[in-house]
Scaffold this motif. Sequence first.
Motif, PDB file in Angstrom:
ATOM      1  N   ASP A 107       1.468   0.581   0.273  1.00  0.00           N
ATOM      2  CA  ASP A 107       0.574   0.630   1.434  1.00  0.00           C
ATOM      3  C   ASP A 107       1.177   0.003   2.688  1.00  0.00           C
ATOM      4  OD1 ASP A 107       0.505  -1.969   0.475  1.00  0.00           O
ATOM      5  OD2 ASP A 107      -1.655  -2.211   0.764  1.00  0.00           O
ATOM      6  N   ASP A 110       3.362  -0.314   6.035  1.00  0.00           N
ATOM      7  CA  ASP A 110       3.783   0.556   7.122  1.00  0.00           C
ATOM      8  C   ASP A 110       5.250   0.253   7.449  1.00  0.00           C
ATOM      9  OD1 ASP A 110       4.171   0.786  10.271  1.00  0.00           O
ATOM     10  OD2 ASP A 110       2.654   2.256   9.653  1.00  0.00           O
ATOM     11  N   ALA A 137       5.914  -0.988  11.029  1.00  0.00           N
ATOM     12  CA  ALA A 137       5.422  -2.358  11.207  1.00  0.00           C
ATOM     13  C   ALA A 137       6.371  -3.354  10.549  1.00  0.00           C
ATOM     14  CB  ALA A 137       4.014  -2.498  10.634  1.00  0.00           C
ATOM     15  N   TYR A 138       6.841  -3.043   9.330  1.00  0.00           N
ATOM     16  CA  TYR A 138       7.793  -3.941   8.669  1.00  0.00           C
ATOM     17  C   TYR A 138       9.068  -4.079   9.503  1.00  0.00           C
ATOM     18  CZ  TYR A 138      11.741  -5.541   6.136  1.00  0.00           C
ATOM     19  OH  TYR A 138      12.895  -6.224   5.828  1.00  0.00           O
TER      20      TYR A 138
END
Length: 104
Positions: free
Chosen positions: A13, A15, A18-19
């Motif tokens: 789950d 992203d 984002a990571y």
Amino acid sequence: MTHIIVLFNLKSDADVAAYEEWARTSDIPAVRRLGSVKRFEVLRMENLLSGEQETPYQYAELIEISGLDPFMEDVKSDAIQQAAKQFRTFADNPKFIVCSPLDA
């Protein structure tokens, strides 16, 4: 010189964008500021040299440190503990491998 290699996949789950943004703007600068860290890189795995497209891990961290004891002291800091907490929200069962060069 001691090295730590961290191999990991993102949680299902998580992203990716984002990571990677968090790694670039928060994690990498924080780890590089540690006195025991000589070099730190986060690598995105692309493909296997044999031509196969799927790698067993999505990412690797390469950390070169002056020594394990000083590094373990450094990672106790609040900033690194916060970064580690955030890392755990992204990474699925990371493998931290302590290594040393054969020619050391």
